[in-house]
Design a protein around this motif. Structure first.
Motif, PDB file in Angstrom:
ATOM      1  N   VAL A 145      22.345-102.937  70.909  1.00 59.84           N
ATOM      2  CA  VAL A 145      23.342-103.444  69.557  1.00 59.84           C
ATOM      3  C   VAL A 145      23.165-103.387  68.552  1.00 59.84           C
ATOM      4  O   VAL A 145      23.532-102.671  67.427  1.00 59.84           O
ATOM      5  N   PHE A 146      21.512-103.480  68.093  1.00 60.83           N
ATOM      6  CA  PHE A 146      20.965-104.000  66.649  1.00 60.83           C
ATOM      7  C   PHE A 146      20.056-102.659  66.669  1.00 60.83           C
ATOM      8  O   PHE A 146      18.404-102.847  66.895  1.00 60.83           O
ATOM      9  N   THR A 147      20.923-101.101  66.849  1.00 57.06           N
ATOM     10  CA  THR A 147      19.531-100.032  67.222  1.00 57.06           C
ATOM     11  C   THR A 147      19.358-100.049  65.209  1.00 57.06           C
ATOM     12  O   THR A 147      19.469 -99.865  64.187  1.00 57.06           O
ATOM     13  N   ARG A 165      30.261-101.562  62.988  1.00 59.82           N
ATOM     14  CA  ARG A 165      29.844-103.412  63.146  1.00 59.82           C
ATOM     15  C   ARG A 165      31.279-102.964  64.649  1.00 59.82           C
ATOM     16  O   ARG A 165      30.661-103.776  65.176  1.00 59.82           O
ATOM     17  N   LYS A 166      32.490-102.751  64.698  1.00 57.30           N
ATOM     18  CA  LYS A 166      32.397-102.597  65.699  1.00 57.30           C
ATOM     19  C   LYS A 166      32.149-102.049  67.074  1.00 57.30           C
ATOM     20  O   LYS A 166      32.395-102.755  67.961  1.00 57.30           O
ATOM     21  N   ARG A 167      31.411-100.888  66.991  1.00 53.85           N
ATOM     22  CA  ARG A 167      30.457-100.571  68.089  1.00 53.85           C
ATOM     23  C   ARG A 167      28.828-101.628  67.896  1.00 53.85           C
ATOM     24  O   ARG A 167      29.751-102.800  69.552  1.00 53.85           O
ATOM     25  N   ARG A 178      18.799-107.448  59.438  1.00 57.25           N
ATOM     26  CA  ARG A 178      19.051-107.185  59.316  1.00 57.25           C
ATOM     27  C   ARG A 178      19.345-105.648  58.530  1.00 57.25           C
ATOM     28  O   ARG A 178      19.932-104.989  57.876  1.00 57.25           O
ATOM     29  N   ASP A 179      17.823-105.128  58.136  1.00 58.75           N
ATOM     30  CA  ASP A 179      17.621-104.491  58.106  1.00 58.75           C
ATOM     31  C   ASP A 179      18.611-103.270  59.386  1.00 58.75           C
ATOM     32  O   ASP A 179      18.251-102.144  59.260  1.00 58.75           O
ATOM     33  N   ARG A 180      18.982-103.686  60.373  1.00 61.00           N
ATOM     34  CA  ARG A 180      19.044-102.461  61.114  1.00 61.00           C
ATOM     35  C   ARG A 180      20.326-101.688  60.820  1.00 61.00           C
ATOM     36  O   ARG A 180      20.925-102.367  60.012  1.00 61.00           O
ATOM     37  N   ASP A 181      20.652-100.952  61.865  1.00 59.08           N
ATOM     38  CA  ASP A 181      22.291 -99.786  61.216  1.00 59.08           C
ATOM     39  C   ASP A 181      23.563-100.922  61.633  1.00 59.08           C
ATOM     40  O   ASP A 181      23.191-101.205  62.289  1.00 59.08           O
TER      41      ASP A 181
END
Length: 179
Positions: free
Chosen positions: A143-145, A83-85, A76-79
């Motif tokens: 994915v969750f960078t 969202r599409k990417r 949740r704290d990731r960028d």
């Protein structure tokens, strides 16, 4: 700009942070495994679908539930700016994981001839284990960078994240001395 130990965590601190992430990943993943196996069992026993079709259906349902856990709890704290990417990459890597899992199941059923329901479940467990390692590395890497911290110009104060890390390191030192 000088590097401090607070802004450059030690290997032990990095491993501690990673272990917390691994535990949360495992909790979300375990809930996905429960969904995956429940749907798989219903498909092969209740709906009498073939094992590979059952596996694909079960994995697709688990992918959807896992995305919610990863996005809104673990990462949740990731960028989340793109969202599409994020969703595109999540589905791409989840699909690759599904192919790994289905490939192991297909190999065990159609090449090795292990076709009882319990043998299929064992093959599903093996495929899921390999696919889970692949997904963990893929999700956390691509994915969750993490949100990039803006670099402070020469002579400027460090960014908010660096300040927070410095405060946390100071607190850890105080607690360590008190014990």
């Amino acid at each position: 700009m000088a590097t401090t130990t607070a802004s450059n965590p030690s290997l032990a601190q990095k491993l501690r942070g990673l272990s917390g992430e691994v535990v949360k990943f495992a909790i979300v993943g375990l809930s996905g495994v429960v969904v995956n196996f429940a749907v798989f069992w219903i498909c092969i026993n209740g709906l009498h679908l073939a094992s590979l079709r059952s596996n694909i259906a079960a994995t697709l349902v688990a992918i959807a539930t896992n995305y919610l856990g990863y996005r809104y709890w673990l990462y949740r704290d990731r960028d989340a700016a793109s969202r599409k990417r994020e969703i595109t990459l999540f589905l791409l890597f989840s699909g690759a994981g599904m192919l790994i899992e289905t490939g192991v199941l297909g190999f065990s059923v159609y090449v090795l001839g292990l076709d009882s329901h319990f043998e299929q479940l064992a093959a599903k467990v093996a495929g899921l284990a390999v696919a889970t390692v692949f997904r963990f590395v893929s999700y956390r890497t691509w994915v969750f960078t993490a949100v990039p911290e803006p670099e402070a110009a020469e002579g400027e104060a460090p960014g908010l994240v660096a300040q927070a890390e410095l405060m946390l390191a100071t607190e850890e030192i105080r607690y360590a001395k008190a014990e």
